[in-house]
Scaffold this active site. Structure first.
Site, PDB file in Angstrom:
ATOM      1  N   HIS A  51     -28.720 -34.319 -47.821  1.00 18.91           N
ATOM      2  CA  HIS A  51     -28.484 -34.125 -46.378  1.00 18.91           C
ATOM      3  C   HIS A  51     -29.762 -33.707 -45.635  1.00 18.91           C
ATOM      4  O   HIS A  51     -30.160 -34.376 -44.667  1.00 18.91           O
ATOM      5  CB  HIS A  51     -27.344 -33.120 -46.168  1.00 18.91           C
ATOM      6  CG  HIS A  51     -27.175 -32.687 -44.750  1.00 18.91           C
ATOM      7  ND1 HIS A  51     -26.823 -33.560 -43.745  1.00 18.91           N
ATOM      8  CD2 HIS A  51     -27.328 -31.469 -44.152  1.00 18.91           C
ATOM      9  CE1 HIS A  51     -26.760 -32.901 -42.595  1.00 18.91           C
ATOM     10  NE2 HIS A  51     -27.067 -31.633 -42.826  1.00 18.91           N
ATOM     11  N   HIS A  76     -33.518 -26.892 -42.734  1.00 12.19           N
ATOM     12  CA  HIS A  76     -32.627 -26.428 -41.668  1.00 12.19           C
ATOM     13  C   HIS A  76     -31.376 -25.683 -42.140  1.00 12.19           C
ATOM     14  O   HIS A  76     -30.764 -24.945 -41.371  1.00 12.19           O
ATOM     15  CB  HIS A  76     -32.250 -27.585 -40.725  1.00 12.19           C
ATOM     16  CG  HIS A  76     -31.166 -28.481 -41.235  1.00 12.19           C
ATOM     17  ND1 HIS A  76     -31.424 -29.615 -41.976  1.00 12.19           N
ATOM     18  CD2 HIS A  76     -29.828 -28.415 -41.117  1.00 12.19           C
ATOM     19  CE1 HIS A  76     -30.274 -30.207 -42.277  1.00 12.19           C
ATOM     20  NE2 HIS A  76     -29.295 -29.496 -41.771  1.00 12.19           N
ATOM     21  N   GLU A  80     -28.958 -20.480 -43.649  1.00 14.39           N
ATOM     22  CA  GLU A  80     -27.496 -20.359 -43.494  1.00 14.39           C
ATOM     23  C   GLU A  80     -26.746 -20.454 -44.820  1.00 14.39           C
ATOM     24  O   GLU A  80     -25.790 -19.714 -45.064  1.00 14.39           O
ATOM     25  CB  GLU A  80     -27.002 -21.461 -42.545  1.00 14.39           C
ATOM     26  CG  GLU A  80     -25.545 -21.308 -42.188  1.00 14.39           C
ATOM     27  CD  GLU A  80     -25.020 -22.493 -41.383  1.00 14.39           C
ATOM     28  OE1 GLU A  80     -23.845 -22.450 -41.041  1.00 14.39           O
ATOM     29  OE2 GLU A  80     -25.769 -23.448 -41.133  1.00 14.39           O
ATOM     30  N   ASP A  81     -27.169 -21.376 -45.692  1.00 13.41           N
ATOM     31  CA  ASP A  81     -26.361 -21.706 -46.875  1.00 13.41           C
ATOM     32  C   ASP A  81     -26.927 -21.237 -48.209  1.00 13.41           C
ATOM     33  O   ASP A  81     -26.341 -21.507 -49.252  1.00 13.41           O
ATOM     34  CB  ASP A  81     -26.159 -23.240 -46.951  1.00 13.41           C
ATOM     35  CG  ASP A  81     -25.283 -23.747 -45.815  1.00 13.41           C
ATOM     36  OD1 ASP A  81     -24.559 -22.911 -45.237  1.00 13.41           O
ATOM     37  OD2 ASP A  81     -25.323 -24.945 -45.510  1.00 13.41           O
ATOM     38  N   ASP A 143     -29.180 -33.548 -37.256  1.00 14.71           N
ATOM     39  CA  ASP A 143     -28.247 -32.965 -38.235  1.00 14.71           C
ATOM     40  C   ASP A 143     -26.833 -33.474 -37.962  1.00 14.71           C
ATOM     41  O   ASP A 143     -26.122 -33.939 -38.859  1.00 14.71           O
ATOM     42  CB  ASP A 143     -28.316 -31.433 -38.115  1.00 14.71           C
ATOM     43  CG  ASP A 143     -27.294 -30.713 -38.974  1.00 14.71           C
ATOM     44  OD1 ASP A 143     -27.052 -31.163 -40.115  1.00 14.71           O
ATOM     45  OD2 ASP A 143     -26.741 -29.695 -38.521  1.00 14.71           O
ATOM     46  N   ASP A 263     -20.889 -55.602 -17.086  1.00  6.68           N
ATOM     47  CA  ASP A 263     -22.138 -55.467 -17.828  1.00  6.68           C
ATOM     48  C   ASP A 263     -21.902 -55.428 -19.334  1.00  6.68           C
ATOM     49  O   ASP A 263     -22.453 -54.605 -20.040  1.00  6.68           O
ATOM     50  CB  ASP A 263     -22.925 -54.238 -17.357  1.00  6.68           C
ATOM     51  CG  ASP A 263     -22.043 -52.993 -17.280  1.00  6.68           C
ATOM     52  OD1 ASP A 263     -20.846 -53.109 -17.559  1.00  6.68           O
ATOM     53  OD2 ASP A 263     -22.562 -51.913 -16.941  1.00  6.68           O
TER      54      ASP A 263
END
Length: 747
Positions: A51, A76, A80-81, A143, A263
């Site tokens: 990921h 990233h 957090e993880d 993300d 369009d």
């Protein structure tokens, strides 16, 4: 493709547009992320590192950002993880990268009163981060894009929830940043899960006509190419079919068929200079018949996100209408990549964050002060997602406003003082009403007076922009405090009456502080003022208080029952004493041991008994008693930590433990508590409810909570006849799919 091959592909992508990037640091970030996420898996079963690598690839390939952005994309999720910290990332890489990673990380799980509150806090955090460094939101969007591309591995409920959030928040932010390509993909992927039938219908229709559409586009492209070559105008021309979500919006909102969409086809002509743009416009209008009212000049009046282009809709020689967009190469870069285009040639993040200090981001934050969550999210969608109208002051200055804007929005866009003193408005020289909808090109003049009374309360409903609504709210908050309190009180009391709640229940000395905490105000007058100026609603105030009042009422009822029971005990004791005196004269017979609530206390008669809440015993459990001060005997389960052998042997309480047993005249049922730990899934609560129903269990209450690692914990408060019935219920709960553990909490 192996993980190593994916990383090499990322390096090659970065090298193609930024050969001076810091590849040693990029590799270090990848290796750190791989170590940190070791052992973690995605829902698809792939290693988690896939990921961050994919997000970094999007950041490089689609947005062409600098080295720091690539490193932050790879890292990233580590704060957090994984056990990695902000300090560690800052030390190993740089404080800037650590701040980017923290900005991208989601908020720590906080229990919010509503989903809107949670969404609002996430949005506020993102907007604050954006105003400091725009790269935070660019990585966040990358993300979300990868998560949407791999959404098939999530549960249907999660697919819908994430798709709705993407449609309401991430697509509008992408639009506002001018990132059209990513915005389209986010919208299409969201539609696929929000309305799979509608999406499939459009895609299959487009597939069925692919040959016919391709032939038309090839013919038209060749005609434009040929004419521009004859005139010697250097250009690139290509055609595209409108993306599925765009078609969906027109088909379903305007009730049109695929053939009625003007369009459906769009051609882009990319040239070298602004002069060439207008030359090409003349050529296109000479080749094809222009459709009136369908021309827009975004070169002369660019959109707030920097978008510039000429748009015209014409009727083709085959009788098929199509749109032509004409722009320079630089305009094309900004149209496709938006703010990310500013970073394309930056190396190693020099000047990082300067493009991010956008006035509109700060304005969005300022305009939401005092707004409640629903209003905040609604305003955000209006400010970010609506089409703009461009109107002029009498001096010729351009003001851009959201579509549907009124003279009130225009007045407050100029200055709050102009709005507050407004008494009328002229559009193109004619007096109009306050709710008149402005159109592109209108010349608007605001009529003001020093004696104006200020905005009316209905202006909040008429105004479309959050800026105007915020300034009106501020005026009412400041100028009309007493009136706000009176109006707020009236609205609140009316809502209480509607719900059948007496005012005395709210103002009771012991309940008022708890209720005010529930609505986050310091006093009733503060809450009334907020309701009066529109920062809060009476309905929300009453609904939040209602749940708390029910909980307090239950507590009071329990206390009342306990007091009545104690009084009954005293009366029973008095009767017993008189009967003992009478019985003293009679010959002694066999002793009858009387139980209290089914409990026999050794050596004591008519003793007040209560069941401990820490372990909630039921008949059949081994029990032990503890003599409390003033509350009789408290009955514990023998396996309760509060009645452990160590506790019973403690010198300070040793003399207060007493032997108790179950009598033959037990109550019909006893309250007790169960804790059920499960793997979270859809329909779990339904299955637990069914188990309680089939075992004829009387339920006092159910509380549930979800954990970050996809577990659900249910706390069931039930009434049981005895331990045998309880054991039967626990066995039934164990049979439910996903249930891992059923226990009786104690201690």
């Amino acid at each position: 493709m192996t993980i190593q091959e994916q990383f090499e592909q990322l390096e090659n992508t970065v090298r193609s547009y930024n050969p001076a990037a810091d590849f040693a640091q990029i590799r270090a970030a990848f290796e750190f992320a791989e170590r940190s996420h070791a052992g973690q898996k995605r829902k698809s079963g792939e290693p988690y590192i896939i990921h961050p690598l994919a997000v970094a690839q999007i950041v490089a390939e689609e947005l062409k950002l600098d080295s720091e952005s690539i490193e932050a994309a790879l890292l990233h999720d580590v704060i957090e993880d994984t056990p990695a910290t902000h300090e560690e990332v800052s030390r190993l890489f740089s404080p800037t990268i650590a701040d980017l990673v923290e900005g991208v990380s989601k908020l720590t799980r906080i229990q919010y009163a509503t989903k809107e509150d949670e969404q609002m806090e996430n949005l506020r955090k993102m907007l604050i981060a954006m105003s400091k460094d725009i790269r935070v939101i660019l990585i966040k969007i990358a993300d979300r894009l990868h998560n949407m591309r791999t959404m098939e591995y999530q549960s249907p409920a999660k697919q819908k929830q994430k798709s709705l959030e993407t449609m309401e928040i991430y697509a509008p932010i992408s639009h506002r940043l001018g990132m059209q390509r990513i915005k389209w993909e986010l919208e299409d992927l969201s539609l696929k899960y929000l309305d799979p039938v509608g999406y499939e219908e459009i895609v299959s229709n487009l597939d069925a006509r692919k040959q016919e559409y391709d032939a038309f586009m090839a013919r038209t492209q060749a005609q434009i190419d040929e004419r521009l070559d004859q005139l010697g105008i250097s250009h690139i021309v290509y055609g595209r079919i409108k993306h599925p979500y765009s078609i969906y919006r027109k088909m379903f909102s305007q009730n049109k068929s695929l053939n009625e969409i003007f369009d459906l086809f769009a051609f882009r002509v990319i040239v070298d200079t602004v002069g060439d743009c207008y030359n090409v416009l003349g050529v296109v209008h000479d080749l094809y018949k222009p459709i009136l009212g369908r021309f827009k000049d975004y070169i002369g009046t660019p959109k707030p996100n920097g978008y510039q282009s000429l748009h015209t809709t014409v009727m083709g020689n085959d009788g098929i209408p199509f749109e032509v967009q004409i722009r320079t190469r630089e305009m094309h870069e900004i149209a496709e990549y938006g703010v990310a285009a500013h970073w394309k040639y930056k190396q190693n993040g020099q000047g990082a964050g300067t493009e991010g200090r956008y006035e509109w981001v700060r304005r969005l934050l300022e305009n939401q002060e005092g707004a409640d969550a629903e209003d905040y999210i609604h305003s955000l969608k209006v400010d970010m997602f609506s089409d703009e109208v461009f109107v002029f002051t009498p001096n010729g200055d351009v003001q851009n406003l959201p579509a549907g804007a009124t003279p009130i929005d225009f007045a407050y866009a100029i200055h709050s003082a102009v709005g507050n003193r407004m008494v009328g408005a002229k559009v193109n020289g004619r007096i109009v009403t306050f709710d008149h909808v402005l159109k592109n090109g209108d010349i608007v003049e605001i009529l003001t007076s020093k004696n104006a009374k200020g905005p009316g309360r209905d202006w909040m409903k008429i105004a479309k922009s959050s800026e105007a609504r915020s300034k009106i709210r501020q005026w009412f908050k400041k100028e009309k405090k007493e009136e706000n309190i009176a109006n707020g009180r009236a609205a609140f009391e009316a809502e209480l009456k509607h719900c059948g709640i007496p005012m005395r229940d709210i103002t009771a000395a012991d309940t008022l502080p708890v209720l005010l905490k529930k609505v986050s105000y310091g006093s009733l007058d503060e809450m009334y003022a907020a309701i009066g100026y529109g920062g809060f609603t009476a309905q929300k105030a009453v609904s939040r208080m209602q749940g708390e009042l029910q909980r307090i009422a239950k507590h009071h009822q329990a206390e009342k029952l306990a007091a009545e029971a104690a009084e009954a005990q005293k009366e029973e004791a008095a009767k017993s004493a008189s009967s003992k005196t009478a019985a003293a004269a009679k010959p002694a017979g066999p002793k009858h041991v009387k139980s209290e609530q089914g409990i026999i206390v050794e050596g004591l008669d008519n003793c007040l008994v209560k069941f401990s809440k820490c372990c909630t015993p039921v008949p059949g459990d081994e029990i032990v008693g503890f003599i409390t001060r003033g509350y009789g005997v408290s009955v514990h389960r023998a396996d309760c930590p509060n009645a452990s052998p160590e506790k019973r042997a403690a010198p300070e309480t040793a003399g207060r433990w007493i032997k108790v047993s179950w009598g033959t005249d037990t109550n019909e049922s006893y309250p007790t508590t169960l804790e059920v730990v499960c793997k979270d899934r859809q329909g779990l609560l339904l299955d637990i409810s069914a188990a309680l129903s089939t075992t004829n269990t009387f339920v006092l209450g159910i509380n549930s909570r979800s954990t970050e690692d996809q577990f659900a914990i249910f706390r069931l408060e039930v009434r049981m006849r005895d331990s045998q019935q309880l054991s039967s219920l626990m066995n039934r709960l164990h049979q439910i799919s996903g249930v891992l553990k059923v226990t009786r909490p104690a201690g």
